[in-house]
Design an enzyme around this catalytic site. Structure first.
Site, PDB file in Angstrom:
ATOM      1  N   GLY A  38       0.772  -1.246   0.000  1.00 55.76           N
ATOM      2  CA  GLY A  38       0.000   0.000   0.000  1.00 55.76           C
ATOM      3  C   GLY A  38       0.795   1.282   0.000  1.00 55.76           C
ATOM      4  N   ASP A  97      -4.983   1.687  10.996  1.00 53.00           N
ATOM      5  CA  ASP A  97      -6.396   1.510  11.306  1.00 53.00           C
ATOM      6  C   ASP A  97      -6.497   0.951  12.725  1.00 53.00           C
ATOM      7  OD1 ASP A  97      -9.124   1.157  11.003  1.00 53.00           O
ATOM      8  OD2 ASP A  97      -8.955  -0.630   9.773  1.00 53.00           O
ATOM      9  N   LYS A 125      -6.372   6.583  10.496  1.00 54.37           N
ATOM     10  CA  LYS A 125      -7.807   6.341  10.610  1.00 54.37           C
ATOM     11  C   LYS A 125      -8.061   5.897  12.043  1.00 54.37           C
ATOM     12  CE  LYS A 125     -10.109   3.095   8.118  1.00 54.37           C
ATOM     13  NZ  LYS A 125     -10.478   2.334   6.912  1.00 54.37           N
ATOM     14  N   PHE A 146     -14.226   3.141   4.080  1.00 54.70           N
ATOM     15  CA  PHE A 146     -13.208   2.328   3.432  1.00 54.70           C
ATOM     16  C   PHE A 146     -12.647   3.109   2.265  1.00 54.70           C
ATOM     17  CE2 PHE A 146     -11.100  -0.973   1.091  1.00 54.70           C
ATOM     18  CZ  PHE A 146     -10.439  -1.620   2.128  1.00 54.70           C
ATOM     19  N   ARG A 159      -5.634   0.769  -6.605  1.00 50.30           N
ATOM     20  CA  ARG A 159      -4.413   1.385  -6.062  1.00 50.30           C
ATOM     21  C   ARG A 159      -3.910   2.507  -6.965  1.00 50.30           C
ATOM     22  NH1 ARG A 159      -2.215  -2.080  -2.059  1.00 50.30           N
ATOM     23  NH2 ARG A 159      -2.471  -4.291  -2.458  1.00 50.30           N
TER      24      ARG A 159
HETATM   25  P1  IMP Z   1      -4.111  -2.176  10.854  1.00 50.01           P
HETATM   26  O1  IMP Z   1      -3.110  -3.229  11.240  1.00 50.01           O
HETATM   27  O2  IMP Z   1      -5.518  -2.544  11.207  1.00 50.01           O
HETATM   28  O3  IMP Z   1      -3.736  -0.805  11.346  1.00 50.01           O
HETATM   29  O4  IMP Z   1      -4.179  -2.259   9.300  1.00 50.01           O
HETATM   30  C1  IMP Z   1      -3.673  -1.401   8.457  1.00 50.01           C
HETATM   31  C2  IMP Z   1      -3.739  -2.049   7.084  1.00 50.01           C
HETATM   32  O5  IMP Z   1      -5.085  -2.410   6.744  1.00 50.01           O
HETATM   33  C3  IMP Z   1      -3.290  -1.050   6.057  1.00 50.01           C
HETATM   34  O6  IMP Z   1      -1.927  -1.201   5.769  1.00 50.01           O
HETATM   35  C4  IMP Z   1      -4.166  -1.386   4.882  1.00 50.01           C
HETATM   36  O7  IMP Z   1      -3.534  -2.354   4.074  1.00 50.01           O
HETATM   37  C5  IMP Z   1      -5.415  -1.994   5.440  1.00 50.01           C
HETATM   38  N1  IMP Z   1      -6.504  -0.996   5.504  1.00 50.01           N
HETATM   39  C6  IMP Z   1      -7.097  -0.491   6.611  1.00 50.01           C
HETATM   40  N2  IMP Z   1      -8.059   0.394   6.297  1.00 50.01           N
HETATM   41  C7  IMP Z   1      -8.080   0.454   4.944  1.00 50.01           C
HETATM   42  C8  IMP Z   1      -8.864   1.220   3.999  1.00 50.01           C
HETATM   43  O8  IMP Z   1      -9.733   2.048   4.341  1.00 50.01           O
HETATM   44  N3  IMP Z   1      -8.582   1.030   2.687  1.00 50.01           N
HETATM   45  C9  IMP Z   1      -7.628   0.148   2.257  1.00 50.01           C
HETATM   46  N4  IMP Z   1      -6.861  -0.566   3.106  1.00 50.01           N
HETATM   47  C10 IMP Z   1      -7.097  -0.425   4.431  1.00 50.01           C
HETATM   48 MG    MG Z   2      -1.224  -2.249   3.873  1.00 55.94          MG
END
Ligand code: IMP
Ligand code: MG
Length: 173
Positions: A38, A97, A125, A146, A159
């Site tokens: 990403g 997230d 986020k 999202f 992407r």
């Molecule tokens: P975390 O470990 O829950 O903080 O996850 C973060 C990862 O989840 C990011 O690197 C993204 O790959 C994916 N992710 C979380 N929210 C989104 C979104 O709104 N769009 C796309 N990917 C997301």
């Molecule tokens: Mg990611």
């Protein structure tokens, strides 16, 4: 799809963020580590706004969760190739997230002997955060939804979009 961050807004913010990061690393040569996949666009744009020398590397993390969120269990499926012991590491992530991915990486890289580990995220986020991971630099804070574009995907698509969009309810499923 609803436009959340335009190309112009992103460009202006990255110029300011690049200036801030350059000031903080003055006289140092940090290793910028992008988290695949990403962060690939964010890393490419961010490093071009830096006035300090950097080395660039990428890591890839496999996390076990569903398609739209991660769980606490992560492993590094592609490690950094630059030795990190004694280095100042700037971890660059697309979006934080729950915080699980970044929290895991911060600890793993600190354990690998990095002199310092800072985190830089394109989008903070905060909605679903469950780990209070320290975020040193955030380009943007977005409430929820999202998001796709500028490196962010939904099932590997979108992407390539140059701006960030929120998917409407049924598109996000
Ligand atoms: P975390 O470990 O829950 O903080 O996850 C973060 C990862 O989840 C990011 O690197 C993204 O790959 C994916 N992710 C979380 N929210 C989104 C979104 O709104 N769009 C796309 N990917 C997301
Ligand atoms: Mg990611």
């Amino acid at each position: 799809m609803q436009l959340i961050l335009s190309e112009e807004v992103i460009r202006a913010r990255l110029r300011a963020l690049g200036g801030q990061i350059s000031g903080d690393y003055r006289g140092k040569t940090p290793v910028v580590i992008g988290i695949l996949k990403g962060a690939f666009i964010f890393v490419a744009d961010l490093v071009r706004q830096l006035s300090v020398e950097v080395e660039v590397d990428f890591i890839r993390v496999a996390s076990y969760g569903d398609a739209t969120s991660s769980s606490g269990r992560c492993t590094i499926s592609k490690p950094a190739e630059i030795p990190l012991a004694g280095r100042d590491v700037l971890l660059v992530e697309d979006i934080v997230d729950t915080g699980n991915t970044l929290d895991f990486l911060r600890e793993t890289l600190a354990a690998a002997g990095a002199a310092s580990v800072r985190t830089c995220v394109f989008i903070d986020k905060a909605e679903r955060r469950c780990r209070q991971v320290a975020i040193d630099y955030a380009a943007f804070t977005v409430e929820g939804g999202f998001l796709v574009g500028y490196g962010l995907d939904r099932a590997e698509r979108q992407r390539h979009l140059p701006a960030v969009y929120a998917l409407a309810g049924e598109e996000a499923e």
